[in-house]
Design an enzyme around this catalytic site. Structure first.
Site, mmCIF file in Angstrom:
data_model
loop_
_atom_site.group_PDB
_atom_site.id
_atom_site.type_symbol
_atom_site.label_atom_id
_atom_site.label_comp_id
_atom_site.label_asym_id
_atom_site.label_seq_id
_atom_site.Cartn_x
_atom_site.Cartn_y
_atom_site.Cartn_z
ATOM 1 N N LYS A 132 -36.062 16.943 -1.802
ATOM 2 C CA LYS A 132 -35.139 15.824 -1.920
ATOM 3 C C LYS A 132 -34.748 15.359 -0.510
ATOM 4 O O LYS A 132 -34.820 16.170 0.414
ATOM 5 C CB LYS A 132 -33.912 16.235 -2.718
ATOM 6 C CG LYS A 132 -33.071 17.311 -2.006
ATOM 7 C CD LYS A 132 -31.632 17.254 -2.357
ATOM 8 C CE LYS A 132 -30.799 17.815 -1.242
ATOM 9 N NZ LYS A 132 -29.423 17.979 -1.421
ATOM 10 N N HIS A 162 -33.549 22.667 -6.358
ATOM 11 C CA HIS A 162 -33.345 24.106 -6.578
ATOM 12 C C HIS A 162 -32.225 24.376 -7.582
ATOM 13 O O HIS A 162 -32.149 25.471 -8.131
ATOM 14 C CB HIS A 162 -33.101 24.839 -5.255
ATOM 15 C CG HIS A 162 -31.754 24.593 -4.680
ATOM 16 N ND1 HIS A 162 -31.491 23.529 -3.865
ATOM 17 C CD2 HIS A 162 -30.591 25.253 -4.822
ATOM 18 C CE1 HIS A 162 -30.224 23.552 -3.529
ATOM 19 N NE2 HIS A 162 -29.640 24.587 -4.094
ATOM 20 N N GLU A 200 -17.518 22.050 -1.424
ATOM 21 C CA GLU A 200 -17.894 23.055 -0.420
ATOM 22 C C GLU A 200 -16.805 23.172 0.632
ATOM 23 O O GLU A 200 -16.165 22.171 0.987
ATOM 24 C CB GLU A 200 -19.165 22.635 0.299
ATOM 25 C CG GLU A 200 -20.391 22.576 -0.567
ATOM 26 C CD GLU A 200 -21.609 22.164 0.247
ATOM 27 O OE1 GLU A 200 -22.230 23.034 0.864
ATOM 28 O OE2 GLU A 200 -21.917 20.967 0.274
ATOM 29 N N ASP A 219 -26.765 13.208 -1.206
ATOM 30 C CA ASP A 219 -27.057 14.622 -0.962
ATOM 31 C C ASP A 219 -26.851 15.463 -2.226
ATOM 32 O O ASP A 219 -27.630 16.371 -2.504
ATOM 33 C CB ASP A 219 -26.152 15.152 0.164
ATOM 34 C CG ASP A 219 -26.471 16.591 0.526
ATOM 35 O OD1 ASP A 219 -27.672 16.908 0.641
ATOM 36 O OD2 ASP A 219 -25.533 17.398 0.686
ATOM 37 N N HIS A 224 -28.894 16.810 -7.383
ATOM 38 C CA HIS A 224 -28.531 18.014 -8.132
ATOM 39 C C HIS A 224 -27.619 17.753 -9.326
ATOM 40 O O HIS A 224 -27.874 18.231 -10.427
ATOM 41 C CB HIS A 224 -27.801 19.009 -7.214
ATOM 42 C CG HIS A 224 -28.574 19.347 -5.973
ATOM 43 N ND1 HIS A 224 -29.895 19.707 -5.995
ATOM 44 C CD2 HIS A 224 -28.198 19.397 -4.672
ATOM 45 C CE1 HIS A 224 -30.294 19.963 -4.769
ATOM 46 N NE2 HIS A 224 -29.285 19.777 -3.944
ATOM 47 N N LYS A 323 -17.546 17.963 1.071
ATOM 48 C CA LYS A 323 -17.615 18.973 2.135
ATOM 49 C C LYS A 323 -16.252 19.162 2.777
ATOM 50 O O LYS A 323 -15.383 18.288 2.664
ATOM 51 C CB LYS A 323 -18.584 18.496 3.218
ATOM 52 C CG LYS A 323 -20.046 18.651 2.847
ATOM 53 C CD LYS A 323 -20.912 18.470 4.074
ATOM 54 C CE LYS A 323 -22.386 18.631 3.758
ATOM 55 N NZ LYS A 323 -22.768 19.976 3.347
ATOM 56 N N LYS A 328 -13.972 26.460 -1.962
ATOM 57 C CA LYS A 328 -15.297 26.243 -2.545
ATOM 58 C C LYS A 328 -15.154 26.343 -4.062
ATOM 59 O O LYS A 328 -14.734 27.378 -4.581
ATOM 60 C CB LYS A 328 -16.225 27.337 -2.022
ATOM 61 C CG LYS A 328 -17.625 27.297 -2.547
ATOM 62 C CD LYS A 328 -18.411 28.435 -1.901
ATOM 63 C CE LYS A 328 -19.880 28.443 -2.263
ATOM 64 N NZ LYS A 328 -20.215 28.476 -3.648
HETATM 65 P P1 NDP Z 1 -36.279 19.919 10.014
HETATM 66 O O1 NDP Z 1 -36.126 18.674 10.797
HETATM 67 O O2 NDP Z 1 -35.573 21.152 10.423
HETATM 68 O O3 NDP Z 1 -37.819 20.295 9.900
HETATM 69 C C1 NDP Z 1 -38.823 19.364 9.653
HETATM 70 C C2 NDP Z 1 -40.139 19.914 10.147
HETATM 71 O O4 NDP Z 1 -41.148 18.942 9.956
HETATM 72 C C3 NDP Z 1 -40.111 20.241 11.646
HETATM 73 O O5 NDP Z 1 -40.785 21.436 11.838
HETATM 74 C C4 NDP Z 1 -40.883 19.052 12.224
HETATM 75 O O6 NDP Z 1 -41.510 19.355 13.445
HETATM 76 C C5 NDP Z 1 -41.909 18.834 11.133
HETATM 77 N N1 NDP Z 1 -42.551 17.532 11.241
HETATM 78 C C6 NDP Z 1 -41.956 16.330 11.450
HETATM 79 N N2 NDP Z 1 -42.902 15.369 11.486
HETATM 80 C C7 NDP Z 1 -44.107 15.963 11.313
HETATM 81 C C8 NDP Z 1 -45.441 15.516 11.277
HETATM 82 N N3 NDP Z 1 -45.777 14.215 11.408
HETATM 83 N N4 NDP Z 1 -46.427 16.407 11.083
HETATM 84 C C9 NDP Z 1 -46.129 17.726 10.948
HETATM 85 N N5 NDP Z 1 -44.874 18.227 10.979
HETATM 86 C C10 NDP Z 1 -43.873 17.353 11.158
HETATM 87 O O7 NDP Z 1 -35.916 19.510 8.501
HETATM 88 P P2 NDP Z 1 -35.497 20.491 7.320
HETATM 89 O O8 NDP Z 1 -36.358 21.689 7.350
HETATM 90 O O9 NDP Z 1 -34.034 20.658 7.328
HETATM 91 O O10 NDP Z 1 -35.803 19.599 6.037
HETATM 92 C C11 NDP Z 1 -37.131 19.378 5.550
HETATM 93 C C12 NDP Z 1 -37.025 18.699 4.181
HETATM 94 O O11 NDP Z 1 -36.315 19.533 3.298
HETATM 95 C C13 NDP Z 1 -36.256 17.385 4.202
HETATM 96 O O12 NDP Z 1 -36.822 16.529 3.256
HETATM 97 C C14 NDP Z 1 -34.857 17.776 3.764
HETATM 98 O O13 NDP Z 1 -34.184 16.711 3.136
HETATM 99 C C15 NDP Z 1 -35.199 18.856 2.748
HETATM 100 N N6 NDP Z 1 -34.133 19.815 2.511
HETATM 101 C C16 NDP Z 1 -33.644 20.603 3.532
HETATM 102 C C17 NDP Z 1 -32.667 21.526 3.272
HETATM 103 C C18 NDP Z 1 -32.152 22.417 4.357
HETATM 104 O O14 NDP Z 1 -31.239 23.200 4.048
HETATM 105 N N7 NDP Z 1 -32.668 22.345 5.575
HETATM 106 C C19 NDP Z 1 -32.099 21.698 1.908
HETATM 107 C C20 NDP Z 1 -32.694 20.862 0.922
HETATM 108 C C21 NDP Z 1 -33.671 19.962 1.229
HETATM 109 P P3 NDP Z 1 -40.758 18.874 14.797
HETATM 110 O O15 NDP Z 1 -39.619 19.794 14.987
HETATM 111 O O16 NDP Z 1 -41.836 19.007 15.833
HETATM 112 O O17 NDP Z 1 -40.327 17.434 14.579
#
Ligand code: NDP
Length: 456
Positions: A132, A162, A200, A219, A224, A323, A328
């Site tokens: 999401k 989730h 939260e 969000d 959810h 938030k 909570k």
């Molecule tokens: P981050 O920004 O921490 O991580 C994203 C990752 O994607 C980084 O490793 C980034 O690399 C990589 N990336 C970006 N562009 C590219 C590309 N063109 N090719 C390959 N890799 C790429 O985000 P999150 O992990 O927090 O979130 C990821 C997804 O999960 C989102 O859609 C978010 O909404 C969802 N989400 C996240 C939650 C969380 O708690 N974090 C909870 C629920 C959903 P680089 O650092 O080099 O840019």
């Protein structure tokens, strides 16, 4: 479960991967020792395979699954730009068994990668998992669905929510459908109101880059909480297989609208100001690093929905999440109507006919009943029958991961449901955009703005 599944995480160096996906994988391998997973990580960061393996080891250790690391000891990391066809072709080329591609990347990157994948031959049965938010409105969700349909059948698309793996929500199914004392009263004839609330005490926690564009509405409510509403409001599915369950949920969502089609009256929004939660001093939301005050992002949102069906007409479903609140409180509260007649002689007339409450984290269920007895044998008072339902958030991702790696999409959001969820909230977004609903304020650590209910 005899064949291995290749689990390819795209965005392997990101927050979601290290904080939720990998620990959940560790838990899953511990819980299901016979499961074979070939793990690959890929992302744009110049990581080495050694750094990736360290990340996997740390994540497994964080949930006490150190003993499972050897099962994925051969895992490798590939630096790749997943918006490039050539990079994607290389990544999918070595898949063994069923390929599951998890897009743990920003939504716009996932959407571009899906466009590009039209030129990438995918192994038979490939499952695509998307996080999401799925799109940014109804139109973009529909476009993304169209793109995905060109890649794999709908039954191979796993839109992750989730919450659908939370023990509380899964227990709603059992409690609703397997109990003669609950199933017949699950309608407007007996239910007065439903509240789905996720307050939260955590604040922004450095996630401005994502949250400031999403806000509480996108969000939490759009994703959810509307999924929770769908499970509560749906008709009984013939089975819990993906088609029956998701047909029933989608029908409930199609019947769901903002109460009276009046988003101005039946939505509220607010933003936290400076305050204190426990021993933490918090700045105002607008002063948090990375926040653009011009965006007018809400940190607390509430909407009242109606489900236009013979089962639910007239029952308000209130969805609320925020938030930086003092406490909570994450719960589903089903309040029953007062009984039609109370014998004269019972004193202390209750405000309602009892409450069924599901709490999330710790996951519990409680039935609040009006009983007499005690000092005055004819005076009514409230008693609570409470039971624990299981573990919290990480367990939910583990549950979701288990289904995903099995290629079972029952606990994921179907394409039409994702579009419906955007459709439901759009009138509220429009009203907020026009400035028809004031942005209220509440100090961080308080129960919310003045005049909003403090308890349920
Ligand atoms: P981050 O920004 O921490 O991580 C994203 C990752 O994607 C980084 O490793 C980034 O690399 C990589 N990336 C970006 N562009 C590219 C590309 N063109 N090719 C390959 N890799 C790429 O985000 P999150 O992990 O927090 O979130 C990821 C997804 O999960 C989102 O859609 C978010 O909404 C969802 N989400 C996240 C939650 C969380 O708690 N974090 C909870 C629920 C959903 P680089 O650092 O080099 O840019």
């Amino acid at each position: 479960m005899s064949k291995p599944t290749t689990f390819l995480i795209l965005g392997a160096s990101g927050d979601l991967t290290s904080r939720l996906l990998l620990p959940s994988l560790g838990q899953l391998l511990q819980r299901e020792p016979e499961r074979e997973v070939v793990l690959h990580g890929a992302g744009s960061d110049a990581w080495t395979t050694r750094k990736w393996r360290d990340t996997v080891r740390e994540a497994f250790a964080s949930v006490g699954a150190d003993d499972q690391v050897e099962k994925v000891a051969g895992t490798t990391y590939t630096q790749a730009d997943i918006t490039k066809t050539a990079d994607l072709k290389t990544l999918v080329a070595d898949a063994q068994g069923r390929l599951v591609m998890y897009f743990a990347v920003p939504p716009a990157v996932a959407a571009t990668a899906c466009e590009v994948m039209q030129d990438v031959p995918l192994p038979e049965g490939t499952v695509l998992a998307l996080e999401k938010p799925f799109g940014s409105d109804e139109h973009s969700a529909r476009e993304l669905n169209r793109t995905l349909r060109m890649l794999v059948p709908e039954e191979q698309v796993f839109r992750v929510d989730h919450f659908l793996g939370r023990s509380t929500l899964l227990n709603v199914l059992g409690v609703r459908f397997a109990n003669r004392v609950v199933e017949p009263v699950w309608s407007a004839d007996h239910v007065e109101s439903v509240l789905i609330r996720y307050d939260e005490s955590l604040a922004l926690e450095g996630r401005a880059r994502y949250y400031d564009k999403a806000g509480a509405m996108v969000d939490m409510l759009q994703s959810h909480l509307l999924q929770v509403l769908a499970v509560l409001a749906m008709e009984a599915p013939a089975s819990l297989d993906e088609k029956d369950l998701r047909d029933a949920k989608s029908a409930a969502l199609r019947a769901t609208h903002i109460w009276d089609d009046n988003p101005v009256r039946f939505s509220r929004r607010a933003r936290y100001t400076a305050g204190r939660i426990g021993d933490r001093e918090l700045p105002s939301y607008v002063d948090e690093e990375g926040v653009d005050p011009e965006r007018e992002t809400e940190t607390l949102a509430e909407i009242v929905c109606e489900v236009r069906s013979s089962r639910w007409a007239g029952v308000p479903f209130t969805l609320r999440s925020g938030k930086a609140l003092g406490q909570k409180t994450a719960e589903i509260v089903v309040r029953f109507r007062p009984v039609r007649h109370m014998p004269v002689g019972l004193t202390g007339a209750p405000a309602d006919g009892g409450v069924l409450r599901f709490s999330l984290g710790p996951d519990q269920m409680s039935l609040e009943l009006n009983v007499n007895g005690g000092d005055d044998p004819f005076a009514l008072h409230r008693e609570y029958l409470t039971t624990d339902l299981g573990e919290g958030r990480l367990k939910a991702y583990t549950e979701v991961l288990s289904e995903l790696l099995d290629g079972d999409v029952a606990l994921s959001v179907r394409g039409d449901a994702a579009e419906e969820c955007w459709r439901i909230i759009q009138p509220v977004r429009d009203a907020w955009e026009r400035g028809d609903v004031p942005m209220e304020e509440y100090p961080a650590g308080s129960p919310g703005p003045k005049g909003w209910p403090t308890s349920s």
